[in-house]
Design an enzyme around this catalytic site. Sequence first.
Site, PDB file in Angstrom:
ATOM      1  N   GLU A 173       1.012  65.780  20.019  1.00 46.06           N
ATOM      2  CA  GLU A 173       1.920  66.904  19.764  1.00 46.06           C
ATOM      3  C   GLU A 173       1.188  68.199  19.462  1.00 46.06           C
ATOM      4  OE1 GLU A 173       4.796  66.064  20.510  1.00 46.06           O
ATOM      5  OE2 GLU A 173       4.905  63.925  20.062  1.00 46.06           O
ATOM      6  N   GLU A 184      16.111  62.856  23.898  1.00 47.60           N
ATOM      7  CA  GLU A 184      15.007  62.113  23.278  1.00 47.60           C
ATOM      8  C   GLU A 184      15.022  62.420  21.795  1.00 47.60           C
ATOM      9  OE1 GLU A 184      11.101  63.056  24.666  1.00 47.60           O
ATOM     10  OE2 GLU A 184      11.708  62.838  26.759  1.00 47.60           O
TER      11      GLU A 184
END
Lengths: 273, 400
Positions: free
Chosen positions: A61, A50
């Site tokens: 995140e 990824e």
Amino acid sequence: MSSALANHILGVAASGEKALGVFVTSGFPTPAETLSILNAIDEGGADFIELGMPFSDPLAEGLPIQHSSKVALKAGITMKQTLETARKFTAGSKTPLVLMGYANPIVKYGLSNFFRDARSSGVQGVILPDVLPEQDSPFLLAARENGVDLINLIAPTTPEERIRFIDSISTGFVYAVSVTGVTGSDLGSKKPIQTYLKRAAEILGHNPLLVGFGIRSHADVVEMAEHTQGAIVGSALVAVIDALWEDGSLSSLDRLKGVKSFVHELKYGISHG
Amino acid sequence: MSISHDLVQKLPDGNGRFGPYGGSYVPEILVPALQELVINFTQAWGDPTFQQAYHELLETYVGRPTALTFANRLTEELGGAKIYLKREDLCHTGAHKINNTIGQILLARRMGKTRIIAETGAGQHGVATATVCAKFGMPCIVYMGAEDMERQHLNVMRMKLLGAEVRPAVSGSQTLKDATNEAIRDWVTNVRDTFYIIGSVVGPHPYPMMVRTLHEVIGNEVKSQLKQAEGRSLPDALVACVGGGSNAMGLFGPFLGDSSVQMFGVEASGEGLDGLHAATLTLGEPGVLHGAMSYLLQDAEGQISLAHSISAGLDYPGVGPEHSYLKDTGRVSYLTASDSEAIMGVKLLSSTEGIIPALETAHAIAALPSLVTQFPKDAVLVVNCSGRGDKDMGTISNYV
């Protein structure tokens, strides 16, 4: 639905292994080094990679990937550079590459332009954690039109009926977020995670299931992937890269070796010489 | 109740869209919580018990209805239409923000949530949230940009005194945008027991609708107060400052269907439109931030740009999605006022009316000199005096 990425993951799982997906932020620590880092991850044994498209406000995140995004943006990373890196990587490797990022840079780039350019750069799938799966959403239509898998996420809070819907609308794989939290969260007690993953795996009928968020080691991969086809590691590698690049005594070759060795250990449980 | 009628009549649609704007762009983890919120807010709003509790607190705790003051000396000074001030500066805690936090904390309790989080820029929403948490005895965590914590030290002290924990957001630009990111990350992590009290008409559905609805008490009061003062419930024009846009939506909302009423939103042009500014609707482009599609300040790569305004409450690179829709449809005109014009606005209202406005509010005041002369002298303008200026005395003192 037939997806090359799904078939690849199922192939790995059929051989008795767990598929390992590895995340790294494009442009971190510098745009010029991303391609070599991707190659090192590939050589370490990742089953797919990824590549993170940095965003200034990455909601899902935790600190390591927030930090890496900030560094990459400061270094001037652009969407065009990320796609170009993807093109170079996929030209030299059969390992599937997917892109992960947030809605706004893609809206800005233009949805059909983005999925078209992703496809022509050899990208097989796209993960957008702030775009909810929706029948006929413009994101889904643009992805389908260009033959790119739009990979959706499920979470411990997702009800069974919605898991079924997400499975029906996704291609490539379904990404199970391990815990309620951001990337790199502590997994805490693993029993309830496994119960949730087992239930989700039973519900899925169209896609492989991979688990991510907070997975740091080979032991985590083995344990968390008991009921899934594999697992994804992101923040842990980004933190390793950060440490390797902070260490002024290492050569760039040493650093890339460090990346490769970390990924090899994630996959096989033994470090690589 | 007429207000639930409004909910049905007005946007957003069932997907939380105002035309192309709004919607929900959030991590999957939050989907059940947002659906639960839609259902619970709709039920609560239609429930007379909830309405009674909400209105009783607005009356006995917030001090509503707030006055509608005829600004006779300001009107005279500017030589145009008659100016009325809707006195949200008289609300408990000093700004309109508490209308919303009262409603949301009642909803949080109804839903059995045990922990409250909020984001804040200038600290006004943080104070309003900490206040209702103290009143209801609930734990409160307020995220605030580390830079804003320095700029608005007094509000940090107030929140702490009220029992809230103020957590610095150290990521990104360390301002409201980053505090909002941190609050959403907290919610993603603690979604099962936590209620997120958003402070403006921003965020994923249903927040823009819910926050607007909770502030519509402002416009509804104006209708009946103007009837008393002028013998008609409809003004010729409404004026309000716009950062996220909650005080503006609270004033505009009940008048959106009254086509004779013109509306003006005033954004912060900071150092000027060719410099650092926060004029999101004037110069931004549509995009996705903090869970909704709306106008944004962004660069060519779709990265969010830093906003600037002398007023911390307008210093935000996004704006409520309904404002984006109202701009595109032309229903509301959006103007700008710069930092120095805002200071002029503070001085103007202070010296003519004896009211020291917040720097946010001062942007709406600053738009009046050129606006009032576009109307006949018997026309009526209502300006939302959204907050009082005590919190800004440090900043203002550099200019006086």
